[in-house]
Design a protein around this motif. Structure first.
Motif, short mmCIF file in Angstrom:
data_model
loop_
_atom_site.label_atom_id
_atom_site.label_comp_id
_atom_site.label_asym_id
_atom_site.label_seq_id
_atom_site.Cartn_x
_atom_site.Cartn_y
_atom_site.Cartn_z
N SER A 130 0.81 -1.21 0.00
CA SER A 130 0.00 0.00 0.00
C SER A 130 0.84 1.27 0.00
CB SER A 130 -0.92 0.00 1.23
OG SER A 130 -0.15 -0.06 2.42
N LEU A 131 2.14 1.14 0.20
CA LEU A 131 3.00 2.32 0.28
C LEU A 131 3.68 2.56 -1.06
CD1 LEU A 131 3.98 4.36 2.47
CD2 LEU A 131 6.04 2.95 2.67
N GLY A 132 3.70 3.81 -1.53
CA GLY A 132 4.31 4.15 -2.81
C GLY A 132 5.83 4.25 -2.72
N ARG A 133 6.49 4.03 -3.84
CA ARG A 133 7.95 4.08 -3.87
C ARG A 133 8.52 5.45 -3.54
NH1 ARG A 133 11.31 0.28 -5.95
NH2 ARG A 133 10.35 -1.69 -6.61
N GLU A 134 7.70 6.48 -3.66
CA GLU A 134 8.19 7.83 -3.38
C GLU A 134 8.32 8.09 -1.88
OE1 GLU A 134 3.76 7.89 -3.21
OE2 GLU A 134 5.26 7.03 -4.57
N SER A 135 7.79 7.21 -1.04
CA SER A 135 7.84 7.40 0.41
C SER A 135 9.26 7.31 0.94
CB SER A 135 6.97 6.36 1.11
OG SER A 135 7.18 6.38 2.51
N TRP A 136 9.56 8.11 1.95
CA TRP A 136 10.90 8.11 2.57
C TRP A 136 11.23 6.74 3.18
CZ3 TRP A 136 11.59 7.08 7.79
CH2 TRP A 136 10.42 7.03 8.56
N GLY A 137 10.21 5.98 3.57
CA GLY A 137 10.46 4.70 4.22
C GLY A 137 10.16 3.50 3.36
N TYR A 138 10.07 3.69 2.02
CA TYR A 138 9.62 2.59 1.19
C TYR A 138 10.57 1.39 1.22
CZ TYR A 138 8.24 -0.28 -2.73
OH TYR A 138 7.86 -1.36 -3.49
N THR A 139 11.87 1.62 1.18
CA THR A 139 12.82 0.50 1.10
C THR A 139 12.72 -0.43 2.31
OG1 THR A 139 14.34 1.65 -0.38
CG2 THR A 139 15.24 -0.16 0.93
N PRO A 140 12.83 0.08 3.55
CA PRO A 140 12.66 -0.85 4.68
C PRO A 140 11.26 -1.45 4.73
CG PRO A 140 12.87 1.43 5.45
CD PRO A 140 13.23 1.42 4.01
N TYR A 141 10.25 -0.66 4.36
CA TYR A 141 8.89 -1.20 4.31
C TYR A 141 8.83 -2.41 3.37
CZ TYR A 141 4.08 -1.44 2.49
OH TYR A 141 2.85 -1.88 2.06
N ALA A 142 9.44 -2.28 2.18
CA ALA A 142 9.39 -3.36 1.19
C ALA A 142 10.12 -4.60 1.69
CB ALA A 142 9.99 -2.88 -0.14
N TRP A 143 11.26 -4.42 2.35
CA TRP A 143 11.99 -5.58 2.87
C TRP A 143 11.17 -6.30 3.94
CZ3 TRP A 143 16.13 -7.99 1.01
CH2 TRP A 143 16.95 -7.31 0.11
N LEU A 144 10.49 -5.54 4.79
CA LEU A 144 9.69 -6.17 5.84
C LEU A 144 8.45 -6.85 5.28
CD1 LEU A 144 11.69 -4.74 7.67
CD2 LEU A 144 9.79 -4.10 9.17
N VAL A 145 7.88 -6.30 4.21
CA VAL A 145 6.78 -6.99 3.52
C VAL A 145 7.30 -8.29 2.92
CG1 VAL A 145 5.22 -6.90 1.53
CG2 VAL A 145 5.40 -4.93 3.06
N ARG A 146 8.50 -8.24 2.35
CA ARG A 146 9.08 -9.41 1.68
C ARG A 146 9.21 -10.60 2.63
NH1 ARG A 146 12.92 -10.42 -2.41
NH2 ARG A 146 13.06 -12.68 -2.61
N VAL A 147 9.57 -10.35 3.88
CA VAL A 147 9.77 -11.46 4.82
C VAL A 147 8.56 -11.70 5.70
CG1 VAL A 147 12.28 -11.23 4.83
CG2 VAL A 147 10.92 -9.96 6.51
N GLY A 148 7.43 -11.06 5.39
CA GLY A 148 6.19 -11.35 6.08
C GLY A 148 5.98 -10.63 7.40
N LEU A 149 6.80 -9.61 7.69
CA LEU A 149 6.64 -8.86 8.94
C LEU A 149 5.60 -7.76 8.82
CD1 LEU A 149 10.39 -8.63 9.98
CD2 LEU A 149 8.61 -10.07 10.98
N LEU A 150 5.34 -7.32 7.61
CA LEU A 150 4.25 -6.38 7.32
C LEU A 150 3.38 -6.99 6.24
CD1 LEU A 150 6.10 -2.92 7.17
CD2 LEU A 150 4.72 -3.82 9.06
N GLN A 151 2.09 -6.71 6.31
CA GLN A 151 1.17 -7.18 5.30
C GLN A 151 0.94 -6.08 4.25
OE1 GLN A 151 0.25 -10.41 5.23
NE2 GLN A 151 1.64 -10.49 6.99
N PRO A 152 0.85 -6.44 2.98
CA PRO A 152 0.73 -5.43 1.92
C PRO A 152 -0.41 -4.44 2.14
CG PRO A 152 1.13 -7.58 0.97
CD PRO A 152 0.90 -7.80 2.44
#
Length: 457
Positions: A130-152
């Motif tokens: 749900s978070l856009g790539r333009e967000s300041w926190g997108y990279t850590p957000y994406a890594w945590l989604v990848r390993v199942g710690l955050l839900q999309p």
């Protein structure tokens, strides 16, 4: 060659050799709630300062009590300063930490990812969220989604309650019991394998330290991807190995002397090696060099690779001092190469080089032990983020991806280290078990001269 660069080569080799397979320890929600001097009211909003105290406890960080009161009056001030000193909490654009403000899910995710060793500037994995790539926190957000710690579908801007913050950290710094059970079953299945073949790919990308690009060797004069290649390996247990690696190095042609460098700076390199009866034979082909020759490496220059493989096949993979650093998440079932599989994500950080060295079996010469111990000085931390596809029926791995994320020290023995971060990505999608692998060293390799390896070479 610069001292830090020699150490870097050793570090990269150990990262590839020691990709983790450890069972993690866990922190419970009740243990985390003990951080509060008084039990918070039900539904209470969690502040940034309170989250910092919970995070420091969850990560097992040492926090010095602020007995002099120099760091503020709040009970969590010491934890906040400890995280600030480590670059985990950095504040807002106005320079303030604003520890009394509510903490959002995205802020919590970013701080947790930094504790887990996710360096700044690494590329984000491809995820649906749900978070856009333009967000300041997108990279850590994406890594945590990848390993199942955050839900999309989670709202990254949502403000956390105390209960939600505690549950998030207990999940991040714990492991799924189901995932742990599958990992252990996979180790038991692997221990029964007689031989293995696999093929995959590897890529290395770097981020240069601002203002020091001119100090890097030519291979590191380009930001981003510097190498990609293919790997073919076959093993026969107890350990015999044959491996071939074809790589393309992306070099800046204008900075690299030599008439044999192709246009565009892309150079092909091939490495082939055998390991039989504890002896390594190696041949490297690079454009412009004379006819490639096999060389034999002395046994004392390498760790006991057979013992290392057996350690990873039959035990927890890493010594007790490192087990609590790694965590597993169960991502669900899927299909891989015609096999129904469990998908298991893992992640964790190592910043204690001495503990990492203990994972190597003995057998090194004192000189090589000294060099490897010195290599720790070039690092800040190594973190691993990966995924395994484990067969539902036989518990064997049928696909895997490992990302080794390295953060480097600013200086090594007085020299500036021009690399800020390095990412090593390895993907394997073709595993074949018990196919009758026979490994035979070529006659020209057996006749090769032994190459002495010392700290100077």
């Amino acid at each position: 060659m610069k001292k830090w660069f020699k150490m870097l080569l050793l570090v990269v080799g150990l990262i590839l050799a020691l990709a983790p397979a450890a069972v993690a320890g866990a922190i419970t929600a009740d243990e985390l709630r003990q951080v509060f001097p008084q039990a918070p009211a039900p539904g209470k909003t969690l502040t940034r300062g309170e989250f910092a105290a919970l995070l420091a406890r969850a990560a097992g960080m040492q926090v010095t009590a602020d007995t002099a009161g120099t760091r503020g009056d709040a009970w969590y001030s010491s934890a906040v300063m400890a995280l600030k000193e480590k670059g985990v909490i950095r504040g807002y654009p106005d320079g303030g930490l604003h520890t009394d403000r509510p903490v959002s899910l995205l802020e919590a995710a970013v701080m947790a990812s930094r504790v887990l060793g996710l360096p700044d500037g690494v590329a984000a994995p491809d995820v649906k969220g749900s978070l856009g790539r333009e967000s300041w926190g997108y990279t850590p957000y994406a890594w945590l989604v990848r390993v199942g710690l955050l839900q999309p579908g989670q709202d990254a801007a949502a403000i956390l309650t105390v209960d939600e913050g505690v549950a998030f950290l207990a999940m991040v710094f714990g492991s799924d019991p189901e995932a742990e059970k599958i990992v252990q079953a996979a180790k038991q299945a692997q221990a029964k394998v007689k031989d293995l073949k696999f093929a995959g790919s590897m890529a290395i990308s770097v981020r240069l330290r601002p203002g020091v690009a001119g100090e890097a060797p030519a291979i590191f004069s380009i930001q981003g991807n510097i190498m990609q290649g293919n790997i073919e390996s076959e093993f026969s247990y107890p350990l015999s190995l044959h491996q071939k690696v074809d790589m393309t190095l992306n070099l800046p042609a204008e900075k690299t002397p030599g008439k044999d460098l192709p246009a565009g700076g892309k150079m092909q390199m091939t490495m082939e090696q055998y390991l039989v009866d504890g002896t390594m034979y190696q041949k490297i082909e690079i454009p412009g060099m004379e006819k490639p020759q096999w060389m034999k490496l002395p046994k004392g220059a390498l760790p006991d690779l057979e013992a290392l493989v057996e350690q990873n096949r039959n035990a927890a993979g890493l010594p007790p001092g490192l087990k609590d650093n790694f965590h597993f998440r169960y991502l669900g079932e899927g299909i891989e190469n015609g096999h129904k599989v469990h998908r298991i994500a893992y992640y964790g950080r190592i910043d204690d080089w001495q503990a990492l060295m203990q994972a190597l079996p003995g057998g090194l010469t004192p000189e090589m032990e000294q060099v490897l111990n010195q290599a720790g000085g070039v690092l800040k931390s190594i973190s691993f983020w990966g995924e395994e596809a484990v067969g539902v029926e036989d518990n064997l791995t049928y696909a895997s991806e490992m990302n080794g994320l390295v953060a480097f020290a600013d200086k090594y023995q007085g020299e500036t280290v021009p690399l800020e971060t390095m990412t090593i990505n390895m993907k394997v999608t073709d595993y074949r078990y018990n196919s009758g692998v026979k490994i035979q060293v070529p006659a020209e390799a057996l006749a090769a001269p032994e190459v002495p390896l010392t700290p100077s070479t």
